[in-house]
Design a protein around this motif. Structure first.
Motif, mmCIF file in Angstrom:
data_model
loop_
_atom_site.group_PDB
_atom_site.id
_atom_site.type_symbol
_atom_site.label_atom_id
_atom_site.label_comp_id
_atom_site.label_asym_id
_atom_site.label_seq_id
_atom_site.Cartn_x
_atom_site.Cartn_y
_atom_site.Cartn_z
ATOM 1 N N GLN A 103 20.802 -19.699 -57.594
ATOM 2 C CA GLN A 103 20.183 -18.728 -58.585
ATOM 3 C C GLN A 103 18.602 -18.588 -58.318
ATOM 4 O O GLN A 103 18.250 -17.396 -58.648
ATOM 5 C CB GLN A 103 20.714 -19.286 -60.171
ATOM 6 C CG GLN A 103 20.007 -18.474 -61.221
ATOM 7 C CD GLN A 103 20.598 -17.124 -61.244
ATOM 8 O OE1 GLN A 103 21.991 -17.208 -61.242
ATOM 9 N NE2 GLN A 103 19.954 -16.175 -61.916
ATOM 10 N N ARG A 104 18.110 -19.640 -58.176
ATOM 11 C CA ARG A 104 16.558 -19.365 -57.932
ATOM 12 C C ARG A 104 16.324 -18.484 -56.731
ATOM 13 O O ARG A 104 15.484 -17.790 -56.814
ATOM 14 C CB ARG A 104 16.002 -21.032 -57.631
ATOM 15 C CG ARG A 104 15.758 -21.616 -58.906
ATOM 16 C CD ARG A 104 15.053 -22.820 -58.675
ATOM 17 N NE ARG A 104 15.408 -23.799 -57.490
ATOM 18 C CZ ARG A 104 16.525 -24.862 -57.373
ATOM 19 N NH1 ARG A 104 17.022 -24.954 -58.648
ATOM 20 N NH2 ARG A 104 16.710 -25.413 -56.630
ATOM 21 N N GLU B 176 22.411 -24.064 -58.766
ATOM 22 C CA GLU B 176 20.759 -23.740 -59.103
ATOM 23 C C GLU B 176 19.911 -23.181 -58.226
ATOM 24 O O GLU B 176 19.363 -22.314 -58.380
ATOM 25 C CB GLU B 176 20.244 -25.249 -59.616
ATOM 26 C CG GLU B 176 21.015 -25.560 -61.084
ATOM 27 C CD GLU B 176 20.472 -26.986 -61.602
ATOM 28 O OE1 GLU B 176 19.246 -27.307 -61.092
ATOM 29 O OE2 GLU B 176 21.155 -27.578 -62.161
ATOM 30 N N SER C 198 8.748 -7.727 -59.975
ATOM 31 C CA SER C 198 8.896 -8.116 -61.421
ATOM 32 C C SER C 198 8.902 -9.856 -61.614
ATOM 33 O O SER C 198 8.843 -10.510 -60.632
ATOM 34 C CB SER C 198 9.940 -7.730 -62.128
ATOM 35 O OG SER C 198 11.136 -7.996 -61.587
ATOM 36 N N ALA D 104 18.239 -16.131 -55.649
ATOM 37 C CA ALA D 104 18.519 -14.621 -56.137
ATOM 38 C C ALA D 104 17.557 -13.996 -57.019
ATOM 39 O O ALA D 104 16.826 -13.048 -56.793
ATOM 40 C CB ALA D 104 19.945 -14.670 -56.692
ATOM 41 N N GLU D 105 16.855 -15.055 -57.818
ATOM 42 C CA GLU D 105 15.665 -14.563 -58.961
ATOM 43 C C GLU D 105 14.287 -14.247 -57.956
ATOM 44 O O GLU D 105 13.807 -13.596 -58.062
ATOM 45 C CB GLU D 105 15.584 -15.570 -59.856
ATOM 46 C CG GLU D 105 16.518 -15.566 -60.709
ATOM 47 C CD GLU D 105 16.456 -16.894 -61.802
ATOM 48 O OE1 GLU D 105 15.689 -17.654 -61.509
ATOM 49 O OE2 GLU D 105 17.187 -17.076 -62.539
ATOM 50 N N THR D 106 14.219 -15.235 -56.901
ATOM 51 C CA THR D 106 13.051 -14.749 -56.052
ATOM 52 C C THR D 106 13.164 -13.472 -55.266
ATOM 53 O O THR D 106 12.228 -12.777 -55.160
ATOM 54 C CB THR D 106 13.000 -16.071 -55.234
ATOM 55 O OG1 THR D 106 12.664 -17.272 -55.871
ATOM 56 C CG2 THR D 106 11.848 -15.940 -54.188
ATOM 57 N N GLN E 30 14.851 -10.929 -56.216
ATOM 58 C CA GLN E 30 14.861 -9.876 -57.037
ATOM 59 C C GLN E 30 13.396 -9.770 -57.236
ATOM 60 O O GLN E 30 12.905 -8.651 -57.479
ATOM 61 C CB GLN E 30 15.696 -10.094 -58.407
ATOM 62 C CG GLN E 30 15.474 -9.380 -59.366
ATOM 63 C CD GLN E 30 16.032 -9.500 -60.850
ATOM 64 O OE1 GLN E 30 16.887 -10.567 -60.940
ATOM 65 N NE2 GLN E 30 16.044 -8.654 -61.715
ATOM 66 N N ALA E 31 12.501 -10.914 -57.399
ATOM 67 C CA ALA E 31 11.233 -10.489 -57.906
ATOM 68 C C ALA E 31 10.618 -9.969 -56.719
ATOM 69 O O ALA E 31 9.636 -9.034 -56.800
ATOM 70 C CB ALA E 31 10.364 -11.945 -58.247
#
Length: 123
Positions: free
Chosen positions: A110-111, A107, A123, A113-115, A117-118
């Protein structure tokens, strides 16, 4: 360098710790198994009737308890450097080689990677 150490009695040998301490505790707790008695040559010891002799022995040894302790520290949030120090490992690589898989947090990955990416894509 002088060490101010005091011992009451004597330092116990590893075999005494196992035979007089750990084994009886494990057996009393029901954490034991029946094992064949093996001679130094690696062959089973046989009784008078030719059947293999057996002994009740604890299921886990000192190393298993050490590994369980480290695993519980990791589960409770200790960081890798703390684990290295507590376990007496010579390097962080030794700690990660033995316990690195326990530090995995899918988890959190994943967080992260999302951070990332943003931040990169806005985005």
């Amino acid at each position: 360098m002088a060490l101010d150490l005091a011992f009451l009695g004597r330092v116990e040998s590893h075999s005494n710790l196992i035979e007089r301490g750990l084994e009886p505790i494990l057996i009393a707790a029901g954490i034991a198994e029946v094992r064949p008695v093996v001679a130094q040559a690696g062959k089973p010891v046989l009784d008078a009737s030719g059947a293999p002799e057996t002994v009740v022995a604890g299921t886990y040894g000192m190393h298993s308890l050490r590994h369980a302790c480290a695993s519980l520290w990791i589960e409770n949030g200790y960081n890798p450097k703390q684990i290295q120090r507590l376990m007496g490992h010579s390097s962080i690589e030794v700690t990660f080689d033995g316990y690195g898989h326990l530090f995995a947090d899918a988890e959190a990955d994943q967080r992260a990677a999302e951070t990332l990416q943003a931040r990169l894509l806005g985005s």
